[in-house]
Design an enzyme around this catalytic site. Structure first.
Site, short mmCIF file in Angstrom:
data_model
loop_
_atom_site.label_atom_id
_atom_site.label_comp_id
_atom_site.label_asym_id
_atom_site.label_seq_id
_atom_site.Cartn_x
_atom_site.Cartn_y
_atom_site.Cartn_z
N ASN A 88 -5.18 7.37 -5.96
CA ASN A 88 -5.88 8.63 -5.60
C ASN A 88 -5.12 9.87 -6.09
O ASN A 88 -4.76 10.74 -5.32
CB ASN A 88 -6.16 8.70 -4.10
N HIS A 98 -10.48 1.21 1.88
CA HIS A 98 -10.25 2.20 2.93
C HIS A 98 -11.47 2.11 3.85
O HIS A 98 -12.56 2.56 3.48
CB HIS A 98 -10.11 3.61 2.35
N ARG A 156 2.23 9.58 -5.78
CA ARG A 156 1.79 10.77 -6.53
C ARG A 156 2.29 10.71 -7.97
O ARG A 156 2.49 9.64 -8.51
CB ARG A 156 2.24 12.07 -5.84
N ASP A 170 1.52 2.70 3.52
CA ASP A 170 0.65 3.88 3.37
C ASP A 170 1.48 5.16 3.42
O ASP A 170 0.99 6.20 3.85
CB ASP A 170 -0.47 3.90 4.42
N ALA A 213 -3.79 14.86 5.57
CA ALA A 213 -3.55 13.60 6.28
C ALA A 213 -2.50 12.78 5.55
O ALA A 213 -2.56 12.63 4.34
CB ALA A 213 -4.85 12.81 6.36
N HIS A 248 0.88 -1.20 0.00
CA HIS A 248 0.00 0.00 0.00
C HIS A 248 0.89 1.23 0.00
O HIS A 248 1.48 1.58 1.02
CB HIS A 248 -0.90 0.00 1.24
N LEU A 276 -4.81 9.29 8.06
CA LEU A 276 -6.12 8.63 8.10
C LEU A 276 -5.95 7.18 7.68
O LEU A 276 -5.20 6.91 6.74
CB LEU A 276 -7.11 9.34 7.18
N HIS A 308 1.60 5.41 -1.67
CA HIS A 308 1.28 6.60 -2.46
C HIS A 308 2.57 7.22 -2.98
O HIS A 308 3.43 7.57 -2.18
CB HIS A 308 0.55 7.65 -1.61
N LYS A 335 -9.54 -0.08 -5.72
CA LYS A 335 -9.48 0.54 -4.40
C LYS A 335 -10.80 1.24 -4.11
O LYS A 335 -11.25 2.07 -4.89
CB LYS A 335 -8.32 1.55 -4.35
N HIS A 373 3.10 14.63 1.47
CA HIS A 373 2.44 15.93 1.35
C HIS A 373 3.50 16.98 1.63
O HIS A 373 4.41 16.73 2.43
CB HIS A 373 1.32 16.09 2.40
C1 NCD Z 1 -3.36 9.10 2.14
C2 NCD Z 1 -2.91 10.13 1.09
O1 NCD Z 1 -2.40 11.19 1.48
O2 NCD Z 1 -3.07 9.88 -0.10
N1 NCD Z 1 -3.38 9.74 3.43
C3 NCD Z 1 -3.37 9.12 4.63
O3 NCD Z 1 -3.49 9.78 5.66
N2 NCD Z 1 -3.19 7.83 4.75
C4 NCD Z 1 -4.69 8.55 1.74
C5 NCD Z 1 -5.12 7.34 2.52
O4 NCD Z 1 -4.57 6.26 2.35
O5 NCD Z 1 -6.03 7.46 3.33
ZN ZN Z 2 -3.22 5.10 1.64
#
Ligand code: NCD
Ligand code: ZN
Length: 351
Positions: A44, A140, A20, A255, A271, A16, A227, A18, A103, A259
């Site tokens: 996402n 999620h 970007r 995860d 988050a 899992h 989150l 991210h 997802k 950011h």
């Molecule tokens: C994730 C994100 O920033 O894309 N943020 C997070 O707090 N985990 C999205 C997600 O997995 O909820």
């Molecule tokens: Zn995530």
């Protein structure tokens, strides 16, 4: 506390992640690719990756960047973002094109989830196709009703959404993503299924290492806000127990979610915790804290691949126990990001 100083593991995967896109992708991808063999890439983006065509284009951009980094042996595993309008034909095509899953973001649950599902009933055709094809649904698991306490959203999701979904689709393969509560850990542990590969959960390093006090330690800590939000200590302990139990239903998913510093340290901060810098070191710390380093390899390197029906990696990595310094900031496109543990150390890391 164990006295192990180095540890050799089959190369792990991150189930899992991210990363970007664009300039940010360039700056973050190498952190994951230098520790892991594969990663499940979350869809996402803005706009979200809702079709096979978009997922394949995104995959090419990731692969080009891996080529630039000299890390073409790292494999991105692509997901599609389920919407109210995902047709069964898109599921069939995704399966044919070896996409790893869909997802489910309940609309409004987290970062870039505005296009998410407003009511699972709208997705029954797509879910039927997924069940038939054995294509996993990555969930999620939080309700979004504003009247539900933010700390209860995962537990309420199990009762109101997940259990009815499993009754309607008893053969649907499900990954309950980044679980954060005792209720979720026990739900997955105790789920009765004929097929061992019907339900599993990913667990992040930060939920194994921190409880909700970390969000408020001496002041508000925006870099500990993610989150689903960190929970009470009893929940952290239940997650640690699940991750180290040796059960193949629990596996690694960082995860890690970049950011910019500015959007985290903000009036209405985003988050996400950025753990990709030394994710394996963080997991090793967590497992060592209860003397279970011997359970790390199954969790990090075997059980995810087994669930997804992919071969385990053959390469090895070596983790070393010595303080690994974490930079106070890392480049992130035109911005910077603040990694978890910024300016401090992590007890383990790659050799
Ligand atoms: C994730 C994100 O920033 O894309 N943020 C997070 O707090 N985990 C999205 C997600 O997995 O909820
Ligand atoms: Zn995530």
């Amino acid at each position: 506390m164990s006295s192990i100083q180095t540890m050799t593991l089959v190369k792990p995967d991150d189930w899992h992640l991210h990363v970007r896109d664009g300039e940010v992708l360039k700056d973050v991808l190498g952190h994951t690719a230098s520790q892991f063999g594969r990663a499940v890439i979350m869809p996402n983006l803005k706009p979200p990756v809702t079709t096979v065509a978009l997922a394949k284009a995104y995959q090419s951009r990731i692969e080009s960047q891996l080529h630039v980094l000299g890390k073409s042996d790292f494999k991105p595993l692509m997901t599609l973002y389920l919407t109210d309008n995902t047709p069964a034909s898109e599921v069939q095509q995704a399966h044919a094109e070896h996409m790893i899953g869909f997802k489910l973001y309940p609309a409004g649950a987290t970062t870039n989830s505005d296009a998410g599902v407003t009511n699972l009933r709208n997705c029954y055709k797509a879910l039927e196709a997924m069940q038939k094809l054995g294509m996993p649904l990555l969930i999620h698991g939080e309700v979004t009703n504003p009247e539900i306490d933010v700390f209860d959203r995962e537990a309420v999701f199990i009762d109101r959404i997940l259990e009815p979904l499993r009754n309607d689709f008893p053969e649907l393969r499900i990954v309950f993503e980044h679980i954060t509560t005792k209720q979720a850990a026990h739900y997955v542990r105790d789920a009765h299924t004929q097929d061992k590969k019907l339900i599993a959960a990913t667990i992040t390093a930060h939920h194994l290492l921190m409880n909700r006090n970390s969000i408020f330690a001496g002041g508000i800590r925006p870099h500990h806000y993610c989150l689903p939000i960190l929970k009470r200590e009893e929940h952290r302990l239940a997650l640690l127990e699940a991750a180290t139990s040796g059960s193949a239903r629990f596996f690694l998913g960082t995860d890690s979610a970049p950011h910019s510093k500015g959007l985290k340290e903000n009036d209405c901060g985003c988050a996400g915790c950025y753990t990709a810098w030394n994710a394996l070191g963080l997991y090793a710390e967590a497992f060592e804290s209860i003397d279970c380093l011997n359970r790390l390899e199954g969790f990090a390197s075997f059980f995810g691949a087994d669930f997804y029906g992919l071969p385990r990696n053959s390469q090895k990595i070596v983790l070393v126990k010595k303080p690994h310094s974490v930079p106070s900031e890392l480049p992130m496109g035109k911005d910077v990001l603040v990694p978890l543990r910024a300016g401090q150390t992590i007890a383990w890391g790659l050799q």
